[in-house]
Scaffold this motif. Structure first.
Motif, PDB file in Angstrom:
ATOM      1  N   ARG A  82       0.843  -1.137   0.066  1.00 17.91           N
ATOM      2  CA  ARG A  82       0.156   0.054  -0.016  1.00 17.91           C
ATOM      3  C   ARG A  82       1.051   1.140   0.036  1.00 17.91           C
ATOM      4  O   ARG A  82       0.642   2.235  -0.614  1.00 17.91           O
ATOM      5  CB  ARG A  82      -1.043  -0.026   1.328  1.00 17.91           C
ATOM      6  N   GLU A 134       2.346   1.694  -3.565  1.00 19.47           N
ATOM      7  CA  GLU A 134       1.479   2.263  -4.246  1.00 19.47           C
ATOM      8  C   GLU A 134       1.352   3.737  -4.147  1.00 19.47           C
ATOM      9  O   GLU A 134       0.884   4.462  -4.961  1.00 19.47           O
ATOM     10  CB  GLU A 134       0.134   1.290  -4.174  1.00 19.47           C
ATOM     11  N   GLU A 194       2.040   6.515  -7.186  1.00 20.14           N
ATOM     12  CA  GLU A 194       1.034   7.359  -7.598  1.00 20.14           C
ATOM     13  C   GLU A 194       1.720   8.832  -7.362  1.00 20.14           C
ATOM     14  O   GLU A 194       1.222   9.734  -8.353  1.00 20.14           O
ATOM     15  CB  GLU A 194      -0.238   7.439  -6.590  1.00 20.14           C
TER      16      GLU A 194
END
Length: 388
Positions: free
Chosen positions: A48, A51, A55
């Motif tokens: 997580r 990511e 991003e």
């Protein structure tokens, strides 16, 4: 004369004293059971967070492109500051590119006439005291009466302390220190590096747990590179404090802003903490288990307040050998020698993680038993705290 001869001679002296350091590059993926890092919640490899970092890079690019006052402040940075302040209960925050620079910035920008510093404080706080060019009084570890005496008759002072000390793993007497600070009209600066994410409800830190969050005479510094699994740092305090830092903190004004990937990962880590509020308690429970394993073997340790568990060895050569013995058993531990600790107080530093399981603790027990058998560790009955 060879211009490097002096450096070579000094290296030889450090080697003879057991104080020479070397880098140990680690390969990707699991290598040894990690009890050496500061990844207290086990989030640095969390998908997580990865990511969140990816991003952020897709949106903002790889680098922040400049200092925070030029192009290095993005909406991502200001969102991270807002979330950090909200999480710790502080009025406002300012993000730096490392926790070390946050400590330097806080002390040099506030720059009082007097700084009172605990003798166990981290090197970044010590360097901040030096660079502030203030008068500095170093008080015995966790000695509130000594702090009170040092502040007597002063009108412009800062008291600075780690919240959780980086080698001992003990907690500073924050409530008592704050009472003294308020009586003298001073400011209390608390480095929450080893407390954020581990201490207090939901990991909100030692100041929050002590009821000091949001007090106008309290300033916090934090790092994003430990429990939050990313990189960077921040100073949190009253708006007047933050404004002063933006204007005058050289480690903020003249440094390139935190990379977007690190900001994105840290924001995601705060989301994870909100979704899994038991992570801090799990890390603390593991630390108590590690200390219990060491104590049952007759090794000198302390009762941890957070995730740091020292095992006192004594001699630096023996400490290096002890760390190597642990590695032979599949466990990587920290090895702290002077000047990180006083002479004769070299130690292994074990750091708990929220994701340690029973099988991991069994492996640690075998490694420490090997240390007990093959080295000359400091005797447990006389165990004291190692100081940084």
């Amino acid at each position: 004369m060879d211009p490097l001869q002096r450096l070579t001679a000094a290296t030889g002296e450090r080697t003879a004293a057991g104080l020479h350091r070397t880098l140990h590059p680690r390969p990707p993926g699991p290598w040894l059971l990690d009890l050496a890092s500061n990844d207290y919640l086990g989030l640095s490899g969390d998908a997580r967070l990865a990511e969140g970092a990816i991003e952020a890079v897709r949106t903002w690019g790889v680098g922040s492109t400049g200092s925070r006052l030029v192009t290095g402040t993005t909406e991502l940075h200001t969102e991270l500051e807002r979330r950090l302040a909200e999480f710790t209960g502080m009025p406002s925050a300012l993000v730096f590119s490392s926790g070390y620079l946050a400590n330097l910035g806080a002390l040099t920008a506030l720059r009082p006439r007097l700084i009172v510093s605990d003798q166990g404080n981290h090197a970044s706080l010590i360097d901040g005291c030096r660079l502030a060019r203030s008068a500095v009084t170093v008080t015995p570890h966790a000695d509130v009466a000594a702090v009170d005496a040092a502040l007597a008759g002063t009108e412009d002072a800062i008291v600075v302390t780690d919240a959780v000390f980086s080698v001992d793993g003990d907690l500073a007497p924050l409530r008592e220190l704050h009472q003294v600070v308020r009586r003298h009209g001073a400011i209390l600066v608390i480095d929450e590096a080893h407390a954020l994410g581990v201490v207090g409800p939901g990991g909100r830190g030692a100041a929050y747990a002590a009821g000091l969050a949001g007090q106008p005479d309290v300033v916090l510094t934090v790092t994003l590179s430990k429990s939050l699994g990313a990189q960077g740092g921040a100073v949190l305090g009253a708006p007047e404090v933050i404004e002063t830092l933006v204007d005058t903190a050289r480690s903020f004004v003249f440094d390139t802003g935190l990379a977007p990937a690190c900001a994105g990962a840290a924001l995601t880590a705060l989301d994870v903490l909100a979704a899994e509020p038991d992570l801090p308690e799990r890390a603390r429970r593991c630390a108590l288990r590690l200390a219990g394993i060491a104590r049952d073997l007759g090794l000198a340790t302390t009762t941890p307040a957070a995730a740091v568990v020292p095992v006192i060895i004594g001699d630096p050569h023996d400490a290096v050998r002890a760390a190597d013995l642990c590695a032979d058993q599949g466990v990587r531990v920290g090895c702290f020698r002077p000047p990180s600790v006083p002479p004769g107080r070299a130690c292994l530093r074990l750091t708990a993680r929220a994701d340690l399981g029973e099988s991991d603790l069994t492996v640690v027990g075998k490694a420490l038993a090997n240390v007990k058998e093959q080295t000359r560790p400091y005797p447990a009955p006389n165990a004291g705290a190692a100081r940084r």
